[in-house]
Design a protein around this motif. Structure first.
Motif, short mmCIF file in Angstrom:
data_model
loop_
_atom_site.label_atom_id
_atom_site.label_comp_id
_atom_site.label_asym_id
_atom_site.label_seq_id
_atom_site.Cartn_x
_atom_site.Cartn_y
_atom_site.Cartn_z
N UNK A 3 0.83 -1.20 0.00
CA UNK A 3 0.00 0.00 0.00
C UNK A 3 0.86 1.25 0.00
N UNK A 4 0.39 2.27 -0.69
CA UNK A 4 1.10 3.55 -0.73
C UNK A 4 0.79 4.32 0.54
N UNK A 5 1.63 5.32 0.79
CA UNK A 5 1.36 6.20 1.93
C UNK A 5 0.06 6.92 1.69
N UNK A 237 -8.64 1.37 5.53
CA UNK A 237 -9.50 0.40 6.21
C UNK A 237 -8.91 0.11 7.59
N UNK A 238 -9.73 0.24 8.61
CA UNK A 238 -9.30 0.03 9.99
C UNK A 238 -10.14 -1.09 10.60
N UNK A 254 -7.38 -9.81 9.52
CA UNK A 254 -6.72 -8.74 8.79
C UNK A 254 -6.37 -9.18 7.37
N UNK A 255 -5.88 -10.41 7.24
CA UNK A 255 -5.55 -10.93 5.90
C UNK A 255 -6.82 -11.07 5.05
N UNK A 270 -4.58 1.24 2.37
CA UNK A 270 -3.90 0.80 3.59
C UNK A 270 -4.92 0.15 4.53
N UNK A 271 -4.54 -0.98 5.13
CA UNK A 271 -5.40 -1.72 6.05
C UNK A 271 -4.65 -1.84 7.38
#
Length: 597
Positions: A3-5, A237-238, A254-255, A270-271
């Protein structure tokens, strides 16, 4: 793919200037395709253009981050954990959050982030105001009113606003951050859902908070996350409440969440795994938000992502680029079909018969010419011939000629059902050939633009404008006419001579000497020879006139075909060319808006 920043676009640095240019390109594409693009796509693109321009006109020094998610995911608790103080009110009853709450982290150089004149205070009861004072925490120092975050929040229609003291808040590094706690997207209160969905489209960065029980909820992914495909840089995503899971279960959840999100088209999003209760992962999320606020690019990236998504939909609606220009090989077939509808064949035949009739009147044997005058001129019957009077352009100028051309109609009676059907089929075949590869909506719009029904009157006017009698009479007509009158004079002289001889014999007068040609008296030779020669000349002239009439009919047919071709170009080809130019322009503008070259 890593994932990118958060807030970093796929193409690297993005600028408001680039976002404005691509927004203008999308607006241009929508304007060019407004007649045939689907209505829902037009509505979405117009909304994107309006939101993009409004957001780019507001503060670019502030980043609006919204915590969104379902009921019970712990959004309010997470807001409190991020702010380090109780700014949001969590609870057990559902729904807890009915109105969005803004937490403002003042900018380093901001004079006063306090609410501006546009703020409408939400709490009305004394207990509520007391709770707001307790939850607000230490107030920031008072200073001059600024227009940055509060003008932005006025546009978002977020009334409840809390300003944190940077000197005492763990969000001190996130200068310029505006954090929103939104109502639940699955709230039983329709108004709450409407508020959340409106803000989903306007905020710069969306943080979707889910819990281990609802992270795979189909409503969340189908209705909200899949439409955000391509928005990887502005979606986080949190997975909250991981403290309820063991380490292995937390890693598995999470996976699985990453797998589902990637399937939604958010491969680069981003997760994170957090727990608002224990504080696990909260520092990582806070650091990600601080980085997004520091970069000051989330707003631009959100605008670019929205514009790119709409632009790609427009490109898809435009269909494939045509491999060639409009098909020239199909044009002759179109003109053939329109010729039949215009009655060109009848006009050409009438021109031939009229030319033969006029030639006989000019070169026939004078005693028999009057017989042909009883036959009506076929061109005059069709309203195309008539007396060869000076035209309106010579009598009244170009204006009179234009008026006459606009009002004149033929007497052809219009095309029959078969001719109309063939014309309609010819137009449709040409449109289908010209729009090969285009989307159905564009093909249907093109067919309605060049309907065959509009061509009938234009074709009739085109036929009327072609003067089938304008060609001058051949010079040999006058020579033959003079010869015929001479031969007739000879025959009349012979008849009169014979009559004189007969009268002399009847009166018993001495018979005058009569010259002879061989054994035949000259009066007989003159009378009979003149008549026979006149008939022979008329017969030869008739053959020559037939040849000339066919030649003249071919010339009229070429002129009529040219006139019909002009009508086809003006009413069929040119509108298709204009539509193709608009379609190509729409595709090119949408391609630019999507960031493609």
């Amino acid at each position: 793919m890593a994932p990118r920043a958060v807030g970093m676009s796929a193409a690297g640095a993005s600028s408001p200037t680039d976002a404005r240019g691509r927004t203008d390109a999308l607006d241009e594409a929508v304007a060019l395709g407004r007649r045939w693009l689907p209505a829902d796509l037009l509505a979405r693109a117009d909304a994107v253009v309006e939101r993009a321009r409004r957001r780019l006109a507001l503060s670019g020094e502030h980043t609006v981050v919204a915590l969104a998610g379902p009921t019970g995911a712990g959004k309010s608790s997470l807001v409190n954990a991020l702010a380090g103080t109780a700014v949001a009110r969590p609870g057990i009853l559902r729904p807890t959050t009915g109105q969005p709450l803004a937490v403002i982290v003042p900018d380093v150089d901001a004079a006063d982030p306090s609410p501006g004149a546009g703020e409408r205070p939400a709490p009305t009861s004394r207990p509520e105001r007391a709770w707001r004072r307790r939850s607000r925490g230490p107030a920031a120092p008072a200073a001059t009113v600024g227009s940055g975050p509060h003008e932005l929040l006025d546009w978002l229609a977020v009334d409840e606003r809390t300003v944190v003291d940077r000197s005492r808040s763990p969000l001190s590094a996130a200068t310029g951050l505006v954090l929103l706690d939104l109502p639940d997207h699955d709230s039983v209160v329709t108004e709450h859902r409407a508020i959340s969905e409106r803000l989903y489209d306007r905020v710069d960065l969306l943080v979707w908070v889910v819990d281990p029980q609802k992270y795979a909820d189909a409503a969340l992914h189908v209705r909200y996350l899949r439409p955000l495909a391509g928005h990887d840089t502005v979606v986080v995503l949190v997975l909250n409440q991981v403290d309820r899971l063991g380490p292995d279960d937390a890693r598995a959840c999470l996976a699985d969440l990453r797998r589902i999100v990637a399937a939604d088209g958010l491969t680069g999003a981003r997760v994170l795994a957090v727990s608002a209760t224990t504080g696990e992962g909260v520092d990582d999320l806070r650091a990600a938000l601080a980085e997004a606020a520091r970069r000051r690019r989330a707003a631009t990236d959100r605008v670019l992502a929205d514009v790119r998504s709409s632009a790609l939909a427009v490109v898809e609606a435009c269909g494939d680029a045509p491999r060639h220009a409009l098909p020239q090989r199909a044009r002759p077939a179109l003109v053939d079909a329109l010729e039949e509808a215009a009655g060109v064949r009848a006009v050409v035949e009438a021109t031939r018969v009229s030319a033969v009739r006029r030639a006989r009147a000019a070169t026939g044997w004078p005693p028999t010419r009057w017989v042909g005058r009883w036959r009506a001129d076929p061109l005059r019957r069709l309203g195309l011939g008539g007396s060869r009077r000076p035209s309106a352009s010579r009598r009244g100028g170009e204006g009179a000629a234009a008026d006459e051309a606009a009002t004149r109609r033929s007497s052809l009676g219009g095309p029959g059902a078969a001719a109309r059907a063939r014309a309609a089929l010819g137009v449709r075949d040409y449109v289908d050939a010209a729009t090969a590869g285009a989307p159905d909506a564009w093909v249907l719009e093109a067919r309605s633009t060049v309907g065959a029904a509009d061509l009938v009157d234009a074709l009739d006017q085109a036929v009327v404008r072609v003067d089938a009698t304008s060609a001058p009479d051949p010079r040999w007509w006058r020579a033959v006419a003079a010869l015929q009158w001479g031969v007739l004079g000879v025959a009349v002289a012979g008849v009169l001579w014979l009559a004189a001889l007969a009268l002399a014999g009847y009166l018993r007068l001495p018979e005058p000497p009569t010259p002879q040609w061989g054994t035949v008296p000259w009066p007989t030779v003159l009378a009979v020879g003149g008549a026979v020669l006149g008939l022979l000349v008329a017969l030869v002239a008739r053959v020559a006139a037939s040849v000339g009439a066919r030649r003249r009919a071919r010339g009229v047919r070429r002129a009529l075909r040219g006139a019909v071709d002009d009508v086809a170009g003006r009413l069929v080809v040119d509108p298709l060319v204009a539509d193709q130019v608009a379609r190509d322009g729409c595709r090119h503008a949408a391609t630019r808006a999507a960031g493609r070259r």
